[in-house]
Design an enzyme around this catalytic site. Sequence first.
Site, PDB file in Angstrom:
ATOM      1  N   GLY A  55       0.815  -1.201   0.000  1.00 22.18           N
ATOM      2  CA  GLY A  55       0.000   0.000   0.000  1.00 22.18           C
ATOM      3  C   GLY A  55       0.850   1.252   0.000  1.00 22.18           C
ATOM      4  N   CYS A  56       0.288   2.336   0.483  1.00 20.80           N
ATOM      5  CA  CYS A  56       1.006   3.615   0.506  1.00 20.80           C
ATOM      6  C   CYS A  56       2.352   3.454   1.192  1.00 20.80           C
ATOM      7  CB  CYS A  56       0.154   4.650   1.245  1.00 20.80           C
ATOM      8  SG  CYS A  56       1.008   6.217   1.500  1.00 20.80           S
ATOM      9  N   PHE A  57       3.402   3.890   0.507  1.00 18.02           N
ATOM     10  CA  PHE A  57       4.745   3.661   1.063  1.00 18.02           C
ATOM     11  C   PHE A  57       5.053   4.534   2.266  1.00 18.02           C
ATOM     12  CE2 PHE A  57       6.146   5.812  -3.194  1.00 18.02           C
ATOM     13  CZ  PHE A  57       5.546   7.012  -2.844  1.00 18.02           C
TER      14      PHE A  57
END
Length: 231
Positions: A55-57
């Site tokens: 997902g979002c890093f």
Amino acid sequence: MSARNRLLSGLLVGLALLQTACSSSAAEEATVLPAPLHDQAPGTAHSQTAVFAGGCFWGVQGVFQHLKGVQNVVSGYAGGAANTAQYERVSGGDTGHAEAVQITYDPQQVSYGTLLQVFFSVAHNPTELNRQGPDTGTQYRSAVFPQTDEQRNLTQAYISQLESAHVFNAPIVTRLESTQGFYPAETYHQNFLTNHPTHPYIVINDLPKVHQLKQLFAERYNDNPVLVQTW
């Protein structure tokens, strides 16, 4: 506009209530998964790398920056070509890239197996297909990009172990993908959680993950995050 940016535009109203609700909910759901039955073979190396996508890093980077034995964590892109490794291109969902992190770690202090345990326990939800939380698209998929045959074998074995133990209520959808290169993300994405701890997206989606790491892996938690030296 990406799903993440759309979410941000609507979060300012009632943020205090959302912060409390989301943080407490995440803490209640956190559980330590069993450690891998098979782990990295002993060696003499003091620096190795792993590449995970969950997902979002921003949040994945923030979690691993607080893990003892980790030397560096860079947010970036993996799974696609070099010429499409830019945030605006990757956000379109058609480049083959996933938002990912490259973890440099000392295997004498923290094993690859422990990295996997943290990745599957608190860094993301491995049962969400092509999404994480509010973010949807293949760029937010759950994936591991093994850097060696040993990492590939250990990852496969750990996923099989977790599935056999039925630790999740849904199938694990984490993909093992071939390494095609890792491309660091833009400077403004690096250390985002540390630099913007009051950002609405961070407060709701990512700070609970760091709190879970501290709660569930207290002996491995590093109060001072290892930050990327931005360029």
